[in-house]
Design a protein around this motif. Structure first.
Motif, mmCIF file in Angstrom:
data_model
loop_
_atom_site.group_PDB
_atom_site.id
_atom_site.type_symbol
_atom_site.label_atom_id
_atom_site.label_comp_id
_atom_site.label_asym_id
_atom_site.label_seq_id
_atom_site.Cartn_x
_atom_site.Cartn_y
_atom_site.Cartn_z
ATOM 1 N N ALA A 103 5.482 5.596 -9.768
ATOM 2 C CA ALA A 103 4.949 6.389 -10.942
ATOM 3 C C ALA A 103 6.024 6.424 -11.919
ATOM 4 O O ALA A 103 5.613 7.147 -12.789
ATOM 5 C CB ALA A 103 3.905 7.379 -10.443
ATOM 6 N N ASP A 104 6.886 5.892 -11.690
ATOM 7 C CA ASP A 104 8.236 5.943 -12.840
ATOM 8 C C ASP A 104 8.502 7.605 -13.197
ATOM 9 O O ASP A 104 8.214 7.987 -14.180
ATOM 10 C CB ASP A 104 7.625 5.323 -14.129
ATOM 11 C CG ASP A 104 8.902 4.939 -14.927
ATOM 12 O OD1 ASP A 104 9.892 5.200 -14.303
ATOM 13 O OD2 ASP A 104 8.713 4.627 -16.234
ATOM 14 N N PRO A 105 8.705 8.307 -11.948
ATOM 15 C CA PRO A 105 8.856 9.552 -12.315
ATOM 16 C C PRO A 105 10.275 9.949 -12.835
ATOM 17 O O PRO A 105 11.142 9.092 -12.731
ATOM 18 C CB PRO A 105 8.800 10.244 -10.886
ATOM 19 C CG PRO A 105 9.302 9.078 -10.100
ATOM 20 C CD PRO A 105 8.961 7.953 -10.620
ATOM 21 N N GLU A 145 0.802 -1.341 -0.161
ATOM 22 C CA GLU A 145 0.061 -0.063 -0.208
ATOM 23 C C GLU A 145 1.055 1.209 -0.017
ATOM 24 O O GLU A 145 0.437 2.169 -0.643
ATOM 25 C CB GLU A 145 -0.799 -0.020 1.158
ATOM 26 C CG GLU A 145 -2.151 -0.882 0.995
ATOM 27 C CD GLU A 145 -2.839 -1.229 2.486
ATOM 28 O OE1 GLU A 145 -3.853 -1.939 2.297
ATOM 29 O OE2 GLU A 145 -2.365 -1.011 3.736
ATOM 30 N N ASN A 146 1.968 1.149 0.616
ATOM 31 C CA ASN A 146 2.930 2.344 0.944
ATOM 32 C C ASN A 146 3.386 2.753 -0.684
ATOM 33 O O ASN A 146 3.406 3.707 -1.225
ATOM 34 C CB ASN A 146 4.065 2.178 1.649
ATOM 35 C CG ASN A 146 3.733 2.614 2.891
ATOM 36 O OD1 ASN A 146 3.952 3.939 3.225
ATOM 37 N ND2 ASN A 146 3.605 1.794 3.841
ATOM 38 N N ILE A 147 3.710 1.517 -1.389
ATOM 39 C CA ILE A 147 4.335 1.824 -2.630
ATOM 40 C C ILE A 147 3.316 2.288 -3.711
ATOM 41 O O ILE A 147 3.460 3.005 -4.604
ATOM 42 C CB ILE A 147 5.047 0.567 -3.257
ATOM 43 C CG1 ILE A 147 6.181 0.155 -2.373
ATOM 44 C CG2 ILE A 147 5.385 0.607 -4.739
ATOM 45 C CD1 ILE A 147 6.778 -1.170 -2.699
ATOM 46 N N ALA A 148 1.907 1.822 -3.399
ATOM 47 C CA ALA A 148 0.793 2.052 -4.409
ATOM 48 C C ALA A 148 0.454 3.606 -4.379
ATOM 49 O O ALA A 148 -0.412 3.945 -4.885
ATOM 50 C CB ALA A 148 -0.371 1.083 -4.142
ATOM 51 N N GLY A 188 -4.621 7.482 -9.932
ATOM 52 C CA GLY A 188 -5.940 6.672 -10.567
ATOM 53 C C GLY A 188 -5.589 5.506 -11.467
ATOM 54 O O GLY A 188 -6.453 5.072 -12.189
ATOM 55 N N TRP A 189 -4.555 5.033 -11.239
ATOM 56 C CA TRP A 189 -4.319 3.789 -11.952
ATOM 57 C C TRP A 189 -5.304 2.747 -11.535
ATOM 58 O O TRP A 189 -5.700 2.660 -10.284
ATOM 59 C CB TRP A 189 -2.900 3.161 -11.430
ATOM 60 C CG TRP A 189 -1.739 4.085 -12.097
ATOM 61 C CD1 TRP A 189 -1.733 5.309 -12.467
ATOM 62 C CD2 TRP A 189 -0.454 3.555 -11.946
ATOM 63 N NE1 TRP A 189 -0.510 5.686 -12.974
ATOM 64 C CE2 TRP A 189 0.297 4.812 -12.631
ATOM 65 C CE3 TRP A 189 0.281 2.540 -12.112
ATOM 66 C CZ2 TRP A 189 1.696 4.726 -13.023
ATOM 67 C CZ3 TRP A 189 1.637 2.527 -12.014
ATOM 68 C CH2 TRP A 189 2.104 3.657 -12.639
ATOM 69 N N ASP A 190 -5.611 1.817 -12.507
ATOM 70 C CA ASP A 190 -6.563 0.637 -12.154
ATOM 71 C C ASP A 190 -5.427 -0.313 -11.208
ATOM 72 O O ASP A 190 -4.597 -0.459 -11.353
ATOM 73 C CB ASP A 190 -7.059 0.213 -13.316
ATOM 74 C CG ASP A 190 -6.190 -0.714 -14.033
ATOM 75 O OD1 ASP A 190 -5.665 -1.567 -13.748
ATOM 76 O OD2 ASP A 190 -5.853 -0.120 -15.330
ATOM 77 N N ARG A 191 -6.532 -1.147 -10.538
ATOM 78 C CA ARG A 191 -5.652 -1.832 -9.451
ATOM 79 C C ARG A 191 -4.933 -3.054 -10.074
ATOM 80 O O ARG A 191 -3.692 -3.231 -9.288
ATOM 81 C CB ARG A 191 -7.113 -2.898 -8.837
ATOM 82 C CG ARG A 191 -6.783 -3.291 -7.447
ATOM 83 C CD ARG A 191 -7.820 -3.905 -6.776
ATOM 84 N NE ARG A 191 -8.773 -2.793 -6.308
ATOM 85 C CZ ARG A 191 -9.925 -3.156 -5.540
ATOM 86 N NH1 ARG A 191 -10.282 -4.367 -5.291
ATOM 87 N NH2 ARG A 191 -10.624 -1.910 -5.044
ATOM 88 N N GLN A 192 -5.284 -3.767 -11.144
ATOM 89 C CA GLN A 192 -4.306 -4.443 -11.766
ATOM 90 C C GLN A 192 -3.210 -3.895 -12.047
ATOM 91 O O GLN A 192 -1.937 -4.511 -11.645
ATOM 92 C CB GLN A 192 -5.085 -4.972 -13.224
ATOM 93 C CG GLN A 192 -4.280 -6.152 -13.881
ATOM 94 C CD GLN A 192 -4.130 -7.404 -12.873
ATOM 95 O OE1 GLN A 192 -5.362 -7.687 -11.947
ATOM 96 N NE2 GLN A 192 -3.404 -8.155 -12.677
#
Lengths: 345, 261, 227
Positions: A174-176, A116-119, A126-130
């Protein structure tokens, strides 16, 4: 004032890919209630895909400089360009989601699992769960934590080193294109820190981010940095150069003193064994190759010398990844080789 | 983590130095002054009839007030006399198990209504009954725990290194207690005593129901008269008294704290 | 008659008053917590702005609210009840209002303490990841402060359960009615039993609340920060 594509430090420009990722133009910061600026009229360009280390004594404004890049601290004057775009006026929260941020205290959210931290940032975007799940596992693999084992753990169940790996993964989520790191390994024991350094460089080889990294440890700066910016008190830039340049050509007394004695020995870190013309290992002579102390070819001359002194021997065998000896390095021919290399860099 | 309870029970986090303490110091008199002024203004706009005037006679109020203060003073004194030595005993090493029980029960016992305790004690056989003695005992019972608890907590939070140093210098156990532990525990103990004092002022309002007199009588008289003006005045006087007692105790607590730390 | 047989014969009445007692405290705590937590959230929002003057005003409002609610908790219950009588009349409204007022300080203090004790590095990284003020408050500050806030609600409930007994003196509902009846029938059969059951009944009500909060804690405190 210069145009957006020029930069004050002569780093290559022109083609967009060659354009510096971060540019600071005349940036100053004076904290409320103070007269002396923490950072004064700073110009700095960070090349795309490289690691720039901000180094200096405490109170020199290096952290302030870093935090102005993601506007955790608002500059008093000046412009900050991110990939050519002036970001001094954009929404700060949106900006920060495009910039990874890692701090010394890690700051993992204790009530969130590792996953969850990474997410966090992907969720805000707003990325989807998958997609989030996939990304989390990918990042855990990248920082060397087994997803199935670590994804659902809580931060307090991790060691300091593991926490900081998660901190790095979270910043990369998020690949910044840009990462800001504020003494990320400062609170970690020396042995683990050494390992994290190697892993960090390994990760950077894959992700090729533009990284600004604050440290007060020159050793760390030399090991990790493509460029080093040395700050003096008052947020002035004393020298901005490659590690090699800092060690061999200090721009002024301050840098010379900051680098201190032993610069020549430290410079050995920068000379990879693979760049030396190694001796052959004489067969049949004593001691035999099998009995020699070995150092990996990927190491530096510093490692070789360290191994020699440690084992009190005057010769080491250099081995490749498979453990095959590719050559030897001898104490009495070392200086000669360095001279030679100096002539033909 | 245990933040909470009656104000001042655990005071470490709340009382900070600086601006805040002065604001704290001034606020209570200000609240009392403003509230008092509002009530006085309201009363002055009304003409009091005979009954109202009689009920609000200063002499009657002063006599109730005197009784109230006496009840409060005695009960607080008894609370200290009983709870402090008991707290010291409980803070000793050997009493760990009882201590934990007392501390655990202590929090829960806040739910025991002083009103009920007061009436229960008055219902007990002689020397209890509807008299000041059982009132004071009731007040003591209702206010004992905060002082006991803070004495134990205050003594337990003294840095063990200091105690060890004192013993190392050759102080006896008794000397360590009186010259090191107690002085360092005084601020926390004071906070507990202040809570007990405020509880006692409040509970003593109920003393009138079991023959104890006090400012509760003023309220009861007002209620039976069914005159809002008297009722509100009575309520305001009692509230003001409680606030001022708390304020004085707060000032005393601060003085003690300033001297010990 | 001994208390046990009294209880056995009057179980219906006692349960009725006990339930009233529970409900009146529940109402007051719900109201008081909503007010206190809402207020605490407003004044504890991690500012992070460089508007010092605003921070100062918010700080002053926060301290002021603490001082005033602390003073309210000092006012003796009977005094507060009679002061509220002209406004709300005899009965439940006055009782709930008074109990709400008494609950404010404890919940507010714990909420402010809990929200402000969230680790600075956690907040900094939340900000550094691009969380706005509101999101920081909802995702980070509040969940981390929740155990402390809940403890404040618990303690406030204990205090209110005790004070609610006095409400009978202004015809409020609850177990205080038993004490009052017993008191007025001093010397009559069962007068003592009524007082005893009314008083100890408060502890039973408090125990029910404790169980309730233990369940709430179990269900709402995130696993990562459970002690």
């Amino acid at each position: 004032m210069s145009e957006t594509t020029t930069n004050p430090h002569g780093i290559a420009e022109g083609h967009p890919d060659q354009r510096p990722m971060i540019v600071l133009e005349g940036v100053s910061k004076t904290y409320p209630g103070q007269t002396i600026p923490a950072v004064a009229e700073l110009d700095l360009a960070v090349p795309r895909g490289s690691i720039v280390m901000l180094v200096g004594p405490s109170g020199c404004g290096k952290t302030t400089t870093l935090k102005m890049m993601n506007r955790l601290i608002e500059p008093t004057t000046g412009r900050i360009l991110l990939d050519g775009e002036d970001v001094t006026g954009v929404n700060a929260d949106q900006l920060r989601r495009r910039i990874g941020y890692v701090i010394q205290q890690v700051g993992l959210f204790p009530h969130f699992t590792v996953g969850e931290n990474i997410a966090v940032v992907p969720r805000m975007l707003g990325w989807d769960r998958q997609r989030i799940r996939q990304r989390v596992d990918e990042l855990l693999e990248l920082v060397g934590l087994h997803p199935r084992e670590f994804r659902d753990r809580y931060p307090r169940q991790l060691s300091g080193g593991q926490q900081q790996r998660v901190g790095v993964a979270r910043a990369l989520a998020a690949d910044p294109p840009v990462m800001l790191m504020d003494e990320p390994f400062g609170a970690i024991d020396p042995v683990t820190r050494e390992r994290l350094h190697d892993e960090f460089l390994e990760i950077q080889r894959t992700v090729r981010k533009t990284i600004c990294f604050v440290t007060h440890d020159l050793q760390e700066a030399i090991k990790l940095g493509d460029h080093i910016a040395i700050f003096t008190a008052g947020g002035r830039l004393a020298q901005y150069d490659t590690p090699e340049g800092i060690l061999s050509r200090p721009a002024n007394d301050f840098v010379a003193e900051f680098v201190g004695s032993g610069a020549a020995v430290r410079r050995l870190h920068l000379i990879a064994l693979s760049t030396l013309d190694l001796d052959e290992i004489a067969t049949g002579s004593s001691p035999t190759a099998a009995a020699l102390v070995t150092v990996p070819l990927s190491g530096s001359v510093y490692d070789a010398v360290d191994a020699m002194l440690d084992a009190q021997t005057s010769v080491v065998a250099v081995v490749d990844d498979d453990g095959q000896a590719v050559g030897a390095l001898r104490w009495n021919t070392l200086v000669e080789k360095l001279q030679l290399r100096g002539l033909h860099p | 983590m245990s933040v909470g309870g009656v104000p001042g029970l655990i005071t470490v986090s709340r009382r900070r130095k600086g601006m805040r303490s002065y604001a704290d110091l001034l606020s209570t008199p200000l609240i009392v002054l403003l509230g008092g002024a509002a009530v006085a203004l309201w009363v002055s706009t009304r003409t009091l009839d005979d009954i109202e005037a009689r009920a609000l006679q200063p002499s009657a109020i002063l006599s109730d007030l005197g009784q109230h203060l006496i009840l409060t003073a005695y009960s607080t004194l008894f609370v200290i006399v009983i709870a402090v030595p008991l707290g010291i005993l409980l803070s000793r090493k050997g009493a760990r198990r009882i201590r934990n029980v007392v501390l655990a029960v202590g929090g829960f016992a806040q739910a025991l209504p002083p009103y009920g305790v007061l009436v229960l004690i008055a219902f007990a056989p002689a020397p209890f009954g509807f008299n000041p003695f059982s009132v004071i005992m009731g007040l003591v019972a209702a206010a004992l725990l905060p002082v006991l608890r803070n004495t134990v907590v205050g003594l337990r939070q003294v840095d063990p290194a200091l105690i060890e140093a004192a013993r190392g210098m050759g102080m006896s156990g008794r000397a360590t207690l009186f010259r090191v532990e107690l002085p360092l525990a005084v601020p926390v103990m004071m906070a507990g005593i202040r809570v007990a004092l405020v509880l006692n002022v409040g509970t003593a309002v109920l003393a009138t129901f079991v023959g104890g007199g006090g400012l509760g009588s003023l309220i009861v008289r007002a209620q039976t008269l069914n005159r809002p003006i008297v009722l509100v005045t009575a309520g305001a006087i009692v509230a003001a008294l409680a606030l001022m007692v708390d304020w004085l105790a707060g000032v005393a607590e601060r003085l003690v704290r300033a001297r010990t730390s | 008659m001994d208390p046990i047989s009294y209880l056995r014969e009057n179980v219906g009445t006692v349960l009725f008053y006990g339930e009233q007692h529970f409900l009146v405290v529940l109402c007051a705590i719900a109201l008081g917590s909503a007010i206190s937590i809402g207020f605490a959230l407003l004044v504890s929002m991690d500012a992070g702005s460089q508007r010092w003057s605003l921070d100062w005003i918010v700080g002053a409002v926060r301290e002021g609210a603490l001082v005033v609610t602390a003073a309210a908790l000092t006012v003796p219950s009977l005094a507060l009840l009679v002061l509220l009588l002209p406004l709300f009349g005899l009965g439940a409204a006055t009782t709930v209002t008074a109990l709400t007022i008494y609950s404010l300080y404890t919940v507010l203090r714990n909420s402010v303490a809990g929200l402000s004790s969230v680790d600075a590095s956690v907040l900094e990284s939340a900000k550094g990841l691009g969380m706005g003020r509101l999101r920081r408050l909802i995702w980070i500050q509040f969940p981390l402060a929740w155990p402390v806030i809940l403890n404040g609600i618990r303690v406030a409930t204990l205090i209110d359960v005790a004070i609610a007994a006095v409400a009978a003196l202004v015809r409020g509902p609850g177990l205080g009615q038993l004490v009052l009846t017993g008191l007025s029938r001093y010397g009559a059969a069962n007068a003592f039993n009524q007082v005893l059951v009314g008083t100890l009944g408060c502890l039973v009500v408090a125990a029910v609340f404790e169980i309730f909060y233990a369940v709430v804690e179990r269900l709402t405190v995130p696993r990562g920060i459970r002690v």
